[in-house]
Design an enzyme around this catalytic site. Sequence first.
Site, short mmCIF file in Angstrom:
data_model
loop_
_atom_site.label_atom_id
_atom_site.label_comp_id
_atom_site.label_asym_id
_atom_site.label_seq_id
_atom_site.Cartn_x
_atom_site.Cartn_y
_atom_site.Cartn_z
N HIS A 102 14.41 6.55 63.13
CA HIS A 102 14.18 7.98 63.31
C HIS A 102 13.47 8.58 62.11
O HIS A 102 13.42 7.94 61.04
CB HIS A 102 15.54 8.69 63.44
CG HIS A 102 16.32 8.62 62.17
ND1 HIS A 102 17.09 7.52 61.84
CD2 HIS A 102 16.39 9.46 61.10
CE1 HIS A 102 17.61 7.71 60.64
NE2 HIS A 102 17.20 8.87 60.16
N HIS A 162 9.70 10.67 56.71
CA HIS A 162 9.66 9.20 56.68
C HIS A 162 10.63 8.63 57.70
O HIS A 162 11.53 9.34 58.17
CB HIS A 162 10.05 8.69 55.29
CG HIS A 162 11.47 9.02 54.97
ND1 HIS A 162 11.85 10.18 54.33
CD2 HIS A 162 12.63 8.38 55.28
CE1 HIS A 162 13.15 10.23 54.24
NE2 HIS A 162 13.66 9.15 54.81
#
Length: 223
Positions: free
Chosen positions: A155, A69
């Site tokens: 990220h 995620h």
Amino acid sequence: TKPKEPELPLFFGWFLLPEEEERIKCATMDFLKTLDTLEAFKEHISEFTGEAEKEVDLEQYFQSPLQLHCTTKFCDYGKAEGAKEYAELQAVKESLAKSYELSVTALIVTPRTFGARVSLTEAQVKLWPEGADKEGVAPALLPIVEALPVGSRAHVTLGCSAGVEAVQTGLDLLEILALQKEGKEGTQVEMDLGTLTYLSEGRWFLALREPINADTTFTSFSE
Ligand code: ACK
């Protein structure tokens, strides 16, 4: 009695669809397999192992997280500053369960973390909390981080070394971007996937020639 407040999640973010997760894991593992065979990497091996000459199998070195995620807001069930305000944003409420395509434009490897840099679109930046880039950043790094584009910390954590928490990936990414901004780039190696740059103290940055896109759903997560 007062009506009970809705509970806040551990965090909000974009979650990769299962089939996307497999594809990204395979592609990024292939990169790790190649990285630890490169002469340039071996020259700096002691920054990973603590000893020169010792080999490292990066695939074993990093433990993969449960679900891939890209975190937008870490709420810590409401204990984090601004958690409630974020959850109540119109943009957040409207976006829950919606599909988003994330664009991975670089990979980072450090002795602590393995991560994918996500380049947010304008629509995605609307879900990026104000001030999130600089949360928990070392004071010395703050002036540079504040000069980076909003969402630079975005990220996907692909792996952490033993004893390291995932929150470190975003901090490692910011450190690398700050070093790049100061022109402190070392050795460069051309790879099939793109240009690999060394940034001292075991930090590596692979700028992808072609971005890797991944389909995700924006949602909240609680354990
Ligand atoms: O890889 P990540 O973004 O780093 O995904 C996990 C996720 O929340 C669940 O733990 C991130 N995370 C943890 N603590 C923080 C924090 N203090 N600030 C920002 N992100 C955090 C972690």
